[in-house]
Design a protein around this motif. Structure first.
Motif, PDB file in Angstrom:
ATOM      1  N   ASP A 143      -7.233   0.961  -2.975  1.00 16.81           N
ATOM      2  CA  ASP A 143      -8.526   0.937  -1.966  1.00 16.81           C
ATOM      3  C   ASP A 143      -8.606  -0.460  -1.373  1.00 16.81           C
ATOM      4  O   ASP A 143      -8.846  -0.796  -0.468  1.00 16.81           O
ATOM      5  CB  ASP A 143      -9.475   1.111  -2.791  1.00 16.81           C
ATOM      6  CG  ASP A 143      -9.898   2.981  -3.196  1.00 16.81           C
ATOM      7  OD1 ASP A 143      -9.066   3.666  -2.509  1.00 16.81           O
ATOM      8  OD2 ASP A 143     -10.723   3.058  -4.282  1.00 16.81           O
ATOM      9  N   PHE A 174      -8.495   4.914   4.539  1.00 17.19           N
ATOM     10  CA  PHE A 174      -9.419   4.237   3.617  1.00 17.19           C
ATOM     11  C   PHE A 174     -10.494   5.018   3.283  1.00 17.19           C
ATOM     12  O   PHE A 174     -10.873   5.233   1.964  1.00 17.19           O
ATOM     13  CB  PHE A 174      -9.928   2.958   4.312  1.00 17.19           C
ATOM     14  CG  PHE A 174     -10.624   2.034   3.552  1.00 17.19           C
ATOM     15  CD1 PHE A 174     -10.200   1.456   2.072  1.00 17.19           C
ATOM     16  CD2 PHE A 174     -12.099   1.921   3.713  1.00 17.19           C
ATOM     17  CE1 PHE A 174     -11.154   0.831   1.320  1.00 17.19           C
ATOM     18  CE2 PHE A 174     -12.955   1.177   2.869  1.00 17.19           C
ATOM     19  CZ  PHE A 174     -12.389   0.631   1.585  1.00 17.19           C
ATOM     20  N   ILE A 230      -9.026   7.735   0.882  1.00 17.90           N
ATOM     21  CA  ILE A 230      -8.788   7.358  -0.339  1.00 17.90           C
ATOM     22  C   ILE A 230      -9.981   6.758  -1.157  1.00 17.90           C
ATOM     23  O   ILE A 230      -9.702   6.838  -2.295  1.00 17.90           O
ATOM     24  CB  ILE A 230      -7.517   6.325  -0.723  1.00 17.90           C
ATOM     25  CG1 ILE A 230      -7.874   4.972   0.272  1.00 17.90           C
ATOM     26  CG2 ILE A 230      -6.187   6.630   0.232  1.00 17.90           C
ATOM     27  CD1 ILE A 230      -6.920   3.612   0.138  1.00 17.90           C
ATOM     28  N   ILE A 231     -11.002   6.343  -0.604  1.00 15.73           N
ATOM     29  CA  ILE A 231     -12.356   6.096  -1.362  1.00 15.73           C
ATOM     30  C   ILE A 231     -12.863   7.654  -1.812  1.00 15.73           C
ATOM     31  O   ILE A 231     -13.155   7.644  -2.895  1.00 15.73           O
ATOM     32  CB  ILE A 231     -13.400   5.553  -0.275  1.00 15.73           C
ATOM     33  CG1 ILE A 231     -12.918   3.917   0.067  1.00 15.73           C
ATOM     34  CG2 ILE A 231     -14.822   5.594  -0.926  1.00 15.73           C
ATOM     35  CD1 ILE A 231     -12.888   3.078  -0.985  1.00 15.73           C
ATOM     36  N   ASN A 263       0.608   4.014  -2.961  1.00 19.59           N
ATOM     37  CA  ASN A 263       0.313   5.391  -2.694  1.00 19.59           C
ATOM     38  C   ASN A 263       1.482   6.297  -3.047  1.00 19.59           C
ATOM     39  O   ASN A 263       0.979   7.261  -3.416  1.00 19.59           O
ATOM     40  CB  ASN A 263       0.244   5.336  -1.045  1.00 19.59           C
ATOM     41  CG  ASN A 263      -0.127   6.787  -0.584  1.00 19.59           C
ATOM     42  OD1 ASN A 263       0.176   7.704  -1.042  1.00 19.59           O
ATOM     43  ND2 ASN A 263      -1.058   6.821   0.538  1.00 19.59           N
ATOM     44  N   SER A 281     -10.615   8.541  -4.551  1.00 20.11           N
ATOM     45  CA  SER A 281     -11.211   7.652  -6.248  1.00 20.11           C
ATOM     46  C   SER A 281     -12.300   8.332  -6.505  1.00 20.11           C
ATOM     47  O   SER A 281     -12.259   8.338  -7.962  1.00 20.11           O
ATOM     48  CB  SER A 281     -11.585   6.329  -5.340  1.00 20.11           C
ATOM     49  OG  SER A 281     -10.473   5.403  -4.759  1.00 20.11           O
ATOM     50  N   GLN A 284       0.975  -1.252  -0.016  1.00 17.36           N
ATOM     51  CA  GLN A 284      -0.019  -0.001  -0.117  1.00 17.36           C
ATOM     52  C   GLN A 284       0.869   1.219  -0.118  1.00 17.36           C
ATOM     53  O   GLN A 284       0.575   2.296  -0.582  1.00 17.36           O
ATOM     54  CB  GLN A 284      -1.100   0.089   1.219  1.00 17.36           C
ATOM     55  CG  GLN A 284      -0.610  -0.124   2.483  1.00 17.36           C
ATOM     56  CD  GLN A 284       0.028   1.406   3.015  1.00 17.36           C
ATOM     57  OE1 GLN A 284      -0.683   2.463   2.547  1.00 17.36           O
ATOM     58  NE2 GLN A 284       1.039   1.398   3.888  1.00 17.36           N
ATOM     59  N   ILE A 316      -7.942   2.355  -7.279  1.00 12.36           N
ATOM     60  CA  ILE A 316      -8.809   1.298  -6.871  1.00 12.36           C
ATOM     61  C   ILE A 316      -8.057   0.095  -6.393  1.00 12.36           C
ATOM     62  O   ILE A 316      -8.313  -0.540  -5.378  1.00 12.36           O
ATOM     63  CB  ILE A 316      -9.481   0.824  -8.139  1.00 12.36           C
ATOM     64  CG1 ILE A 316     -10.503   2.010  -8.847  1.00 12.36           C
ATOM     65  CG2 ILE A 316     -10.128  -0.615  -8.013  1.00 12.36           C
ATOM     66  CD1 ILE A 316     -11.578   2.280  -7.722  1.00 12.36           C
TER      67      ILE A 316
END
Length: 162
Positions: free
Chosen positions: A120, A145, A148-149, A96, A152, A92, A117
């Protein structure tokens, strides 16, 4: 000082973990170019935050990621879980790191969407898997989380609008 009766807590190591993760995040931003200028030049989707908010949110998230890293590293667990935790954590972190470079430096918005994605999904798996070793490390990843959603959503919005 003992924490959860299972790990010996060390403020210096915790601080080192946080600083290393903050530096990695800063290097990603540095390699991505002038993110603020690029961000402000884009056609942005509804609910896009002002540019300064990213400079507030990301250092907090990187600190939480650093704390989680410290916890999964120093919490005793079986070797197989440790290896999985390390692979997930570093995966991750790498994804990232490259996202902002792909998105901002190379203007590869659709590739950036594919990458985020994947990020995520890996962060979700981190939350689930870290819980076995350290519920607190798992909790530290939840704000990351959620952010980052949201990122997205912003990424696909930029890809569509630009």
């Amino acid at each position: 000082m003992k924490m959860n009766n299972s790990i010996k807590f060390n403020w210096i190591y915790l601080f080192i973990f946080i600083i290393v993760i903050e530096v990695i995040g800063s290097l990603s931003a540095l390699f991505a170019g002038n993110i603020k200028t690029i961000y402000n030049s884009l056609n942005l989707p509804v609910l896009s935050p002002p540019d300064y908010l990213f400079g507030i949110v990301w250092p907090i998230l990187y600190a939480l990621i650093g704390i989680a890293g410290y916890l999964i590293y120093y919490t005793p667990s079986i070797q197989q879980d440790k290896v999985i935790n390390y692979v997930l954590f570093f995966s991750q972190l790498v994804i990232n790191f490259i996202w902002s470079i792909i998105f901002f430096k190379y203007d590869a918005y659709w590739l950036g969407f594919a990458v985020i994605i994947i990020l995520d999904l890996i962060v979700l798996v981190c939350i689930i898997h870290f819980y076995k070793t350290s519920p607190l490390a798992s909790i530290m990843f939840i704000p990351y989380f959620v952010w980052i959603i949201f990122a997205s959503y912003l990424t696909i919005g930029v890809a569509i609008l630009n």
